[in-house]
Design a protein around this motif. Structure first.
Motif, PDB file in Angstrom:
ATOM      1  N   LEU A  30     -28.597 -12.158 -32.883  1.00 16.87           N
ATOM      2  CA  LEU A  30     -29.608 -12.183 -33.316  1.00 16.87           C
ATOM      3  C   LEU A  30     -29.414 -10.525 -33.397  1.00 16.87           C
ATOM      4  O   LEU A  30     -28.033  -9.579 -33.285  1.00 16.87           O
ATOM      5  CB  LEU A  30     -30.121 -11.894 -31.780  1.00 16.87           C
ATOM      6  N   GLY A  31     -30.340 -10.184 -34.674  1.00 22.64           N
ATOM      7  CA  GLY A  31     -30.204  -8.278 -34.749  1.00 22.64           C
ATOM      8  C   GLY A  31     -29.670  -8.260 -36.005  1.00 22.64           C
ATOM      9  O   GLY A  31     -29.393  -9.632 -37.346  1.00 22.64           O
ATOM     10  N   ASP A  32     -29.283  -7.084 -36.464  1.00 24.54           N
ATOM     11  CA  ASP A  32     -28.612  -6.273 -37.695  1.00 24.54           C
ATOM     12  C   ASP A  32     -27.065  -6.222 -37.499  1.00 24.54           C
ATOM     13  O   ASP A  32     -27.073  -5.862 -36.167  1.00 24.54           O
ATOM     14  CB  ASP A  32     -29.730  -5.721 -38.469  1.00 24.54           C
ATOM     15  N   GLN A  48     -23.868  -5.226 -33.092  1.00 24.06           N
ATOM     16  CA  GLN A  48     -24.773  -6.234 -33.130  1.00 24.06           C
ATOM     17  C   GLN A  48     -25.479  -5.183 -32.830  1.00 24.06           C
ATOM     18  O   GLN A  48     -26.057  -4.675 -31.880  1.00 24.06           O
ATOM     19  CB  GLN A  48     -24.908  -7.209 -33.143  1.00 24.06           C
ATOM     20  N   VAL A  49     -27.654  -4.632 -33.373  1.00 26.10           N
ATOM     21  CA  VAL A  49     -27.457  -4.493 -33.350  1.00 26.10           C
ATOM     22  C   VAL A  49     -29.471  -4.437 -33.570  1.00 26.10           C
ATOM     23  O   VAL A  49     -29.518  -5.195 -34.389  1.00 26.10           O
ATOM     24  CB  VAL A  49     -28.583  -2.698 -34.285  1.00 26.10           C
ATOM     25  N   TYR A  50     -29.972  -5.302 -31.993  1.00 28.95           N
ATOM     26  CA  TYR A  50     -31.060  -5.971 -31.749  1.00 28.95           C
ATOM     27  C   TYR A  50     -32.662  -5.036 -31.678  1.00 28.95           C
ATOM     28  O   TYR A  50     -32.007  -3.976 -30.004  1.00 28.95           O
ATOM     29  CB  TYR A  50     -30.728  -7.316 -30.934  1.00 28.95           C
ATOM     30  N   ARG A  51     -33.165  -4.950 -32.146  1.00 30.55           N
ATOM     31  CA  ARG A  51     -34.549  -4.281 -31.451  1.00 30.55           C
ATOM     32  C   ARG A  51     -35.428  -4.842 -30.400  1.00 30.55           C
ATOM     33  O   ARG A  51     -35.903  -5.972 -31.501  1.00 30.55           O
ATOM     34  CB  ARG A  51     -34.836  -3.802 -32.846  1.00 30.55           C
ATOM     35  N   SER A  52     -36.528  -4.756 -29.801  1.00 31.93           N
ATOM     36  CA  SER A  52     -36.809  -5.709 -28.522  1.00 31.93           C
ATOM     37  C   SER A  52     -37.819  -5.045 -28.990  1.00 31.93           C
ATOM     38  O   SER A  52     -38.199  -3.540 -27.872  1.00 31.93           O
ATOM     39  CB  SER A  52     -36.270  -5.703 -27.364  1.00 31.93           C
ATOM     40  N   ASN A  78     -27.082 -13.734 -27.633  1.00 30.28           N
ATOM     41  CA  ASN A  78     -27.850 -13.851 -28.032  1.00 30.28           C
ATOM     42  C   ASN A  78     -29.200 -14.055 -25.923  1.00 30.28           C
ATOM     43  O   ASN A  78     -30.031 -13.902 -26.273  1.00 30.28           O
ATOM     44  CB  ASN A  78     -27.781 -14.731 -28.754  1.00 30.28           C
ATOM     45  N   CYS A  81     -29.906 -10.595 -24.741  1.00 28.28           N
ATOM     46  CA  CYS A  81     -31.204 -10.085 -25.849  1.00 28.28           C
ATOM     47  C   CYS A  81     -32.351 -11.105 -25.338  1.00 28.28           C
ATOM     48  O   CYS A  81     -33.286 -10.658 -24.873  1.00 28.28           O
ATOM     49  CB  CYS A  81     -31.036 -10.093 -27.067  1.00 28.28           C
ATOM     50  N   ILE A  94     -33.295  -1.077 -27.644  1.00 27.35           N
ATOM     51  CA  ILE A  94     -32.394  -1.386 -28.230  1.00 27.35           C
ATOM     52  C   ILE A  94     -31.463  -1.808 -27.696  1.00 27.35           C
ATOM     53  O   ILE A  94     -30.527  -1.403 -26.719  1.00 27.35           O
ATOM     54  CB  ILE A  94     -32.220  -0.143 -29.705  1.00 27.35           C
TER      55      ILE A  94
END
Length: 140
Positions: A30-32, A48-52, A78, A81, A94
């Motif tokens: 997930l994320g960028d 990996q950067v995921y914004r929740s 994943n 997150c 984040i």
């Protein structure tokens, strides 16, 4: 005839189950994805950067940031997150996944004797991981 039918059903079920496992291991995180050059490891590293729950309307300068090791394995990252979003649905944050390609080396502290590290592959680089995290990922 019943035995042939049971064997056929077993084969069909087994092939579906094998495909599900193959799909699980080929998940995309997930994320960028970001790549940076680490001076502490002398190579390129992956994040990996995921914004929740973070959107453009968020008016806070400070934001909860969670750092997760072992992000080189997408199903685990994943799951983390998704679990966070399930448990804390209204909390914007984040989640930064840090890949550890050689976890035996990077997640072990500097050692003092040869006996305690027997069987490990190049152990004792935990201080490099800490410095990389502090100086390169979090910033000052």
């Amino acid at each position: 005839m019943k035995k042939v039918l049971l064997i056929l059903l077993f084969c069909i079920f087994h092939s579906w189950n094998g495909k599900a496992q193959a799909d699980f291991y080929s998940l995309q995180p997930l994320g960028d994805r970001y790549i940076y050059d680490s001076e502490y490891f002398d190579d390129s590293r992956e994040l990996q950067v995921y914004r929740s729950g973070v959107d453009a309307m968020l008016k806070s300068d400070s934001l909860l940031t969670i750092y997760v090791f072992d992000a080189q394995y997408p199903p685990t990252f994943n799951l983390f997150c998704s679990t966070f979003e399930l448990l804390y649905p209204g909390v914007p944050c984040i989640i930064v996944g840090i890949s550890n390609p050689n976890r035996q080396s990077e997640l072990t502290p500097p050692y003092t004797d040869e006996e305690s590290v027997k069987g490990y592959d190049d152990p004792g680089k935990g201080d490099s991981l800490l410095l990389s995290l502090e100086k390169e990922i979090m910033g000052q």
